[in-house]
Design a protein around this motif. Structure first.
Motif, mmCIF file in Angstrom:
data_model
loop_
_atom_site.group_PDB
_atom_site.id
_atom_site.type_symbol
_atom_site.label_atom_id
_atom_site.label_comp_id
_atom_site.label_asym_id
_atom_site.label_seq_id
_atom_site.Cartn_x
_atom_site.Cartn_y
_atom_site.Cartn_z
ATOM 1 N N CYS A 1 0.855 -1.176 0.000
ATOM 2 C CA CYS A 1 0.000 0.000 0.000
ATOM 3 C C CYS A 1 0.901 1.239 0.000
ATOM 4 O O CYS A 1 2.040 1.196 0.472
ATOM 5 C CB CYS A 1 -0.938 0.000 1.199
ATOM 6 S SG CYS A 1 -0.148 -0.123 2.826
ATOM 7 N N MET B 1 -8.289 -9.185 -0.949
ATOM 8 C CA MET B 1 -7.555 -9.448 0.293
ATOM 9 C C MET B 1 -8.535 -9.936 1.343
ATOM 10 O O MET B 1 -9.675 -9.461 1.408
ATOM 11 C CB MET B 1 -6.851 -8.175 0.777
ATOM 12 C CG MET B 1 -5.901 -7.576 -0.234
ATOM 13 S SD MET B 1 -4.967 -6.140 0.380
ATOM 14 C CE MET B 1 -6.267 -4.933 0.632
ATOM 15 N N GLN C 1 -0.180 -12.451 4.475
ATOM 16 C CA GLN C 1 -1.351 -11.869 3.831
ATOM 17 C C GLN C 1 -2.078 -12.913 2.995
ATOM 18 O O GLN C 1 -1.453 -13.667 2.248
ATOM 19 C CB GLN C 1 -0.953 -10.689 2.957
ATOM 20 C CG GLN C 1 -2.146 -9.972 2.320
ATOM 21 C CD GLN C 1 -1.779 -8.605 1.768
ATOM 22 O OE1 GLN C 1 -1.055 -7.851 2.411
ATOM 23 N NE2 GLN C 1 -2.248 -8.293 0.574
ATOM 24 N N THR D 1 -4.659 -13.581 -0.013
ATOM 25 C CA THR D 1 -5.164 -12.900 -1.196
ATOM 26 C C THR D 1 -5.511 -13.904 -2.288
ATOM 27 O O THR D 1 -5.222 -15.091 -2.189
ATOM 28 C CB THR D 1 -4.110 -11.929 -1.775
ATOM 29 O OG1 THR D 1 -3.018 -12.697 -2.294
ATOM 30 C CG2 THR D 1 -3.594 -10.957 -0.734
ATOM 31 N N LEU E 1 -6.157 -6.914 7.952
ATOM 32 C CA LEU E 1 -6.946 -6.698 6.741
ATOM 33 C C LEU E 1 -8.398 -7.130 6.890
ATOM 34 O O LEU E 1 -9.092 -7.340 5.888
ATOM 35 C CB LEU E 1 -6.310 -7.393 5.530
ATOM 36 C CG LEU E 1 -4.880 -6.976 5.206
ATOM 37 C CD1 LEU E 1 -4.407 -7.683 3.947
ATOM 38 C CD2 LEU E 1 -4.751 -5.473 5.043
ATOM 39 N N CYS F 1 1.912 -3.529 8.205
ATOM 40 C CA CYS F 1 0.910 -2.856 7.381
ATOM 41 C C CYS F 1 -0.100 -2.091 8.226
ATOM 42 O O CYS F 1 -0.592 -2.617 9.242
ATOM 43 C CB CYS F 1 0.194 -3.883 6.512
ATOM 44 S SG CYS F 1 -1.018 -3.161 5.382
ATOM 45 N N GLY G 1 -3.008 -1.660 7.587
ATOM 46 C CA GLY G 1 -4.271 -2.380 7.535
ATOM 47 C C GLY G 1 -4.372 -3.501 8.548
ATOM 48 O O GLY G 1 -5.412 -4.160 8.647
#
Length: 280
Positions: A139, A194, A182, A184, A225, A220, A222
């Motif tokens: 990001c 995500m 992560q 995804t 997420l 991150c 986020g």
């Protein structure tokens, strides 16, 4: 349904054929490692650190699920760095144990080999999600400004920029990342999605340094997420952010017998051009 073969095939003894027995021996001999560095990366920040060739490095979720955006360079020549696109082709779009992260041209060699992954059993979920993502990238504040009209200085791109400044690197050296932990995939419209990070406290992702490495990781903004950062229902997800731990281990020399750092690509870099006679 028939499975389409991978474009880049590993042949026995070839450059894509990983010596699993060697990496198992290094990773699964706890008495053969010595902790030489450890630290915590707080939420919404970044840090760079060194991992000497032949050492192990472990990335750990300390208090709960958290995505980490990871960059890596050759410590001695940072022009050589992770090539995410080629790694997707040579390995997979979501990496795990025995996969390698490959460097850019004209170097083209493994920077590191993944030796342990507690999320390896996650596999593919019902929506097609997988973990440890090379599909997307970090990001960044530029996209954030474009989508929201607001500035935010703690996206992963900015965290990585600040992290590498002490090593003489700049924003131009930050590159496409491995999104550790992560989850995804691509939806039915071939669009990137995500999902909530499946990691729990103590989950880890471990790798073996094939070269002297400079690594950097952003926690991150986020978090896990589970809260959208853009679009309908988006808000600041600081409540789902957690720190990430880093551990670096020296490996006993006996366990490294027969291993050496990989050589850079053997291609002569001529690209069809002929050297003048006076350079012969």
């Amino acid at each position: 349904m028939a499975t389409t073969s991978a474009a880049y095939q590993a042949t026995k003894g070839g450059p894509l054929d990983v010596d699993k027995a060697f990496y198992d021996r290094v990773s699964r001999t706890p008495e053969g490692r010595e902790l030489v560095d450890s630290f915590i990366i707080p939420i919404r920040s970044g840090r760079a650190w060194e991992v000497p060739a032949g050492h192990l490095c472990r990335v750990v979720t300390v208090d709960g699920p958290q995505v980490g955006d990871f960059n890596v360079w050759n410590l001695n020549d940072p022009r050589e760095r992770l090539w995410a696109a080629r790694t997707r082709q040579l390995q997979r779009a979501h990496v795990s144990t025995y996969d390698r992260l490959w460097s850019n041209l004209p170097f083209l060699r493994p920077l590191l080999t993944i030796t342990d992954d507690t999320l390896a059993a996650y596999g593919t979920d019902a929506e097609g999600g997988r973990v440890h993502d090379l599909l997307g990238t970090r990001c960044d504040p530029y996209v954030n400004r474009m989508l929201t009209g607001e500035d935010f200085d703690f996206h992963c791109h900015s965290n990585l920029v600040r992290a590498v400044l002490p090593y003489g690197l700049t924003e131009f050296d930050v590159h496409d990342v491995l999104n550790v932990f992560q989850c995804t995939g691509l939806n039915e419209h071939d669009q990137y999605f995500m999902k909530d990070c499946p990691a729990r406290p103590g989950d880890h992702f471990e790798f073996f340094a094939e070269l002297d490495l400079l690594c950097a990781l952003s926690t991150c903004p986020g978090g896990d997420l589970s809260v959208p950062m853009w679009g309908p229902g988006a808000h600041d997800p600081i409540e789902v952010c957690n720190p990430i731990g880093i551990e670096v281990y020296k490996v006993e020399p006996e366990l490294l017998q027969g291993w050496s750092s990989p050589e850079r690509a053997a291609y002569r870099n001529l690209h069809g051009m002929v050297r003048p006679q006076w350079q012969s």
